[in-house]
Enzyme design. Sequence first.
Site, PDB file in Angstrom:
ATOM      1  N   SER A 113       0.811  -1.220   0.000  1.00 27.53           N
ATOM      2  CA  SER A 113       0.000   0.000   0.000  1.00 27.53           C
ATOM      3  C   SER A 113       0.844   1.269   0.000  1.00 27.53           C
ATOM      4  CB  SER A 113      -0.944  -0.040   1.197  1.00 27.53           C
ATOM      5  OG  SER A 113      -1.867   1.007   1.098  1.00 27.53           O
ATOM      6  N   HIS A 114       0.724   2.061   1.057  1.00 24.68           N
ATOM      7  CA  HIS A 114       1.390   3.363   1.118  1.00 24.68           C
ATOM      8  C   HIS A 114       2.797   3.262   1.700  1.00 24.68           C
ATOM      9  CE1 HIS A 114      -0.782   2.215   4.638  1.00 24.68           C
ATOM     10  NE2 HIS A 114       0.087   2.887   5.354  1.00 24.68           N
ATOM     11  N   LYS A 126      -1.724  -9.692  -0.335  1.00 29.66           N
ATOM     12  CA  LYS A 126      -2.994  -9.956   0.339  1.00 29.66           C
ATOM     13  C   LYS A 126      -3.908 -10.767  -0.559  1.00 29.66           C
ATOM     14  CE  LYS A 126      -5.173  -5.545  -0.789  1.00 29.66           C
ATOM     15  NZ  LYS A 126      -6.057  -4.489  -0.301  1.00 29.66           N
ATOM     16  N   ASP A 277      -2.206   6.670  -3.379  1.00 29.94           N
ATOM     17  CA  ASP A 277      -1.084   5.986  -2.736  1.00 29.94           C
ATOM     18  C   ASP A 277      -0.480   4.893  -3.607  1.00 29.94           C
ATOM     19  OD1 ASP A 277      -3.129   4.109  -2.544  1.00 29.94           O
ATOM     20  OD2 ASP A 277      -2.347   3.285  -0.676  1.00 29.94           O
ATOM     21  N   ASP A 279      -0.818   1.671  -4.076  1.00 32.17           N
ATOM     22  CA  ASP A 279      -1.660   0.729  -4.817  1.00 32.17           C
ATOM     23  C   ASP A 279      -2.986   1.342  -5.274  1.00 32.17           C
ATOM     24  OD1 ASP A 279      -2.456   0.864  -2.147  1.00 32.17           O
ATOM     25  OD2 ASP A 279      -3.360  -1.125  -2.211  1.00 32.17           O
ATOM     26  N   ASP A 281      -5.545   2.846  -3.699  1.00 36.38           N
ATOM     27  CA  ASP A 281      -6.834   2.804  -2.999  1.00 36.38           C
ATOM     28  C   ASP A 281      -7.058   4.007  -2.087  1.00 36.38           C
ATOM     29  OD1 ASP A 281      -4.962   1.954  -1.177  1.00 36.38           O
ATOM     30  OD2 ASP A 281      -6.015   0.106  -0.606  1.00 36.38           O
ATOM     31  N   ARG A 282      -5.988   4.725  -1.745  1.00 41.07           N
ATOM     32  CA  ARG A 282      -6.172   5.902  -0.886  1.00 41.07           C
ATOM     33  C   ARG A 282      -6.272   7.176  -1.714  1.00 41.07           C
ATOM     34  NH1 ARG A 282      -2.630   5.456   4.588  1.00 41.07           N
ATOM     35  NH2 ARG A 282      -3.395   3.406   5.220  1.00 41.07           N
ATOM     36  N   GLU A 363     -12.574   5.657   5.710  1.00 41.10           N
ATOM     37  CA  GLU A 363     -11.688   5.602   6.867  1.00 41.10           C
ATOM     38  C   GLU A 363     -10.913   6.904   6.949  1.00 41.10           C
ATOM     39  OE1 GLU A 363      -9.992   1.647   8.083  1.00 41.10           O
ATOM     40  OE2 GLU A 363      -9.623   1.607   5.939  1.00 41.10           O
ATOM     41  N   SER A 365      -7.951   7.268   7.369  1.00 40.28           N
ATOM     42  CA  SER A 365      -6.635   7.105   6.766  1.00 40.28           C
ATOM     43  C   SER A 365      -6.676   7.282   5.251  1.00 40.28           C
ATOM     44  CB  SER A 365      -6.096   5.727   7.116  1.00 40.28           C
ATOM     45  OG  SER A 365      -7.060   4.749   6.778  1.00 40.28           O
ATOM     46  N   LYS A 376     -11.359   0.305  -1.046  1.00 38.56           N
ATOM     47  CA  LYS A 376     -11.393   1.753  -1.197  1.00 38.56           C
ATOM     48  C   LYS A 376     -10.777   2.096  -2.544  1.00 38.56           C
ATOM     49  CE  LYS A 376      -7.414   1.914   1.847  1.00 38.56           C
ATOM     50  NZ  LYS A 376      -7.288   1.246   3.138  1.00 38.56           N
TER      51      LYS A 376
HETATM   52  C1  G1P Z   1      -3.834   1.555   8.204  1.00 38.57           C
HETATM   53  C2  G1P Z   1      -5.018   2.463   8.370  1.00 38.57           C
HETATM   54  C3  G1P Z   1      -6.304   1.727   8.129  1.00 38.57           C
HETATM   55  C4  G1P Z   1      -6.264   1.071   6.746  1.00 38.57           C
HETATM   56  C5  G1P Z   1      -4.996   0.236   6.601  1.00 38.57           C
HETATM   57  C6  G1P Z   1      -4.842  -0.292   5.195  1.00 38.57           C
HETATM   58  O1  G1P Z   1      -3.904   0.493   9.119  1.00 38.57           O
HETATM   59  O2  G1P Z   1      -5.033   3.048   9.659  1.00 38.57           O
HETATM   60  O3  G1P Z   1      -7.387   2.615   8.213  1.00 38.57           O
HETATM   61  O4  G1P Z   1      -7.372   0.261   6.563  1.00 38.57           O
HETATM   62  O5  G1P Z   1      -3.850   1.024   6.903  1.00 38.57           O
HETATM   63  O6  G1P Z   1      -4.750   0.737   4.251  1.00 38.57           O
HETATM   64  P1  G1P Z   1      -3.121   0.477  10.515  1.00 38.57           P
HETATM   65  O7  G1P Z   1      -1.675   0.653  10.196  1.00 38.57           O
HETATM   66  O8  G1P Z   1      -3.636   1.643  11.301  1.00 38.57           O
HETATM   67  O9  G1P Z   1      -3.491  -0.837  11.122  1.00 38.57           O
HETATM   68 ZN    ZN Z   2      -3.252   1.486  -0.330  1.00 42.72          ZN
END
Ligand code: G1P
Ligand code: ZN
Length: 543
Positions: A113-114, A126, A277, A279, A281-282, A363, A365, A376
Amino acid sequence: MAVNVISASPIDGQVPGTSGLRKKTAAFMRPGYLENFVQSVFDAIGGAEGKTFVVGGDGRFFNTEAIQTILKMAAANGAVKVIVGQNGILSTPAASHLIRLNKTDGGLILSASHNPGGINQDFGLKFNTANGGPAPESVTHEIIRCTAAISQYRIEQSADIDLSAIATLTCGDMLVSIVDPVSDYQDLMQNIFDFDKIRALFASGFTVQFDAMHAVTGPYAHAVLEDCLGAKPGSVVNGVPLPDFGGGHPDPNPVWAKQLMDVMMDEAAPDFGAASDGDGDRNMIVGRGAYVTPSDSLAVLAANATLVPAYAQGLAGVARSMPTSAACDRVADKLGIECFVTPTGWKFFGNLMDAGRTTMCGEESAGTGSDHVREKDGLWAVLMWLNIIAERRLSVDEIMADHWAKYGRNFYSRLDFEAVNAVAANDLMLMLRDSADALTGQQFAGLTVTKAQDYAYTDPIDQSISEHQGIQVWFEGGARAVLRLSGTGTEGATLRIYLEQYAPDAADHGRETQLVLNPVRLAILEIAEVEKRLGRTEPDVTT
Ligand code: G1P
Ligand code: ZN
């Protein structure tokens, strides 16, 4: 061609967190590590025999090598077909869409992800189920069980597959269908939004900067925003995906997307700014001089959803993660629809969307999405804003001011204490769990606690229970603090503290966020004994 059956034994550190298994890239590259996990995924879902899957990732370092391994393992485990994005590229929402569109048995998405990418950074994998969403806890628990019980994995002994051209090839007896990563996703967007309206907005001189952060959304944003909707060439910046994201941290928030923030805070800023981000999704939304918190963005999108063709009939309901601010609850209240509150992680929205109980989810985030996929979706959120602006012809800050005037403002901020001692962080959470009940009525830094709770969730659809999902503390005067440990970090522990203060009066809406939140910040730092337990007074990242 032959299938190799290789003996294997459990490897430490294969427990998936909030969204799949995330580790240092070097850990993933250790012999057998990826293979063990992939075999455990197949074992956990009753084998891959006769099944079809989608496979793709965000292009980070080790993406294509890992895909080759997954393809050979899927073939050796009897899968009939795998759909792969060209060059191994698929954004997470596009992968979710392909799973649903092709009715596959699930998908494997390669991304952290990010988190930064590269040989010294992070990698992740995943599994998404047939509804297109992240595997629910029932499945991840089974995967964990299989990783601990593994004795062998199966892998086809064959040459690498050429992923560079759109084609249908074979790996052993399995079909490998290499598809354009963008086109089906673009069709989906076209069916949701009024593209003509958005085209007219751009044609009228509206300007945008979309920062793809050298991550997966570059090709998607080029195709949709510039080529299809007519945003002027150059509107998409950092649009070429790189294995290390150009050395950056592809997390769309004011800290990591500073380049965009600087552009948007300038007088000569474009009308609208956005980022996505690693991938895809953000999302981050920012107007000229006006950053929109993800919690507010969700509320605005819900309040204005009927302006967008796909949601013209209204929303069935909305859902937010527990730490997300209550801004969307107020919108749901006014609309007379249900608002669900779930633990952190997109997987908790899946059942609600599948059951038709909620249309839109979000969310804090920087995740926003709807039931068009089961993830997302960063570009979707951007198009939602553009479609709404195309209808209302207001600037981002005008939309925000209007929203707060109607609903009040939920000031919001998140503090991240990264790479702290994991034992100390766990002890801190245990202490809070034990003392939550006794906090009510006590004063900290001048604020009185009205309620405190160790958050547990019962899924309204399947009644499954998820416990210890964070500590919530409410204070007099409409403040709330939430504490939880991250499930996505790869080093030590990360403590997240979420701060919120509701301000009903318009006279307060222009105040500075951190000033408004200072009392609740001081109170929760004292309650959690952050300095004493973690030796830290300042967070690493404040968003
Ligand atoms: C973080 C974000 C959460 C999101 C996840 C995946 O997880 O807080 O909202 O779903 O990344 O993108 P965390 O590191 O807080 O468990
Ligand atoms: Zn992501």
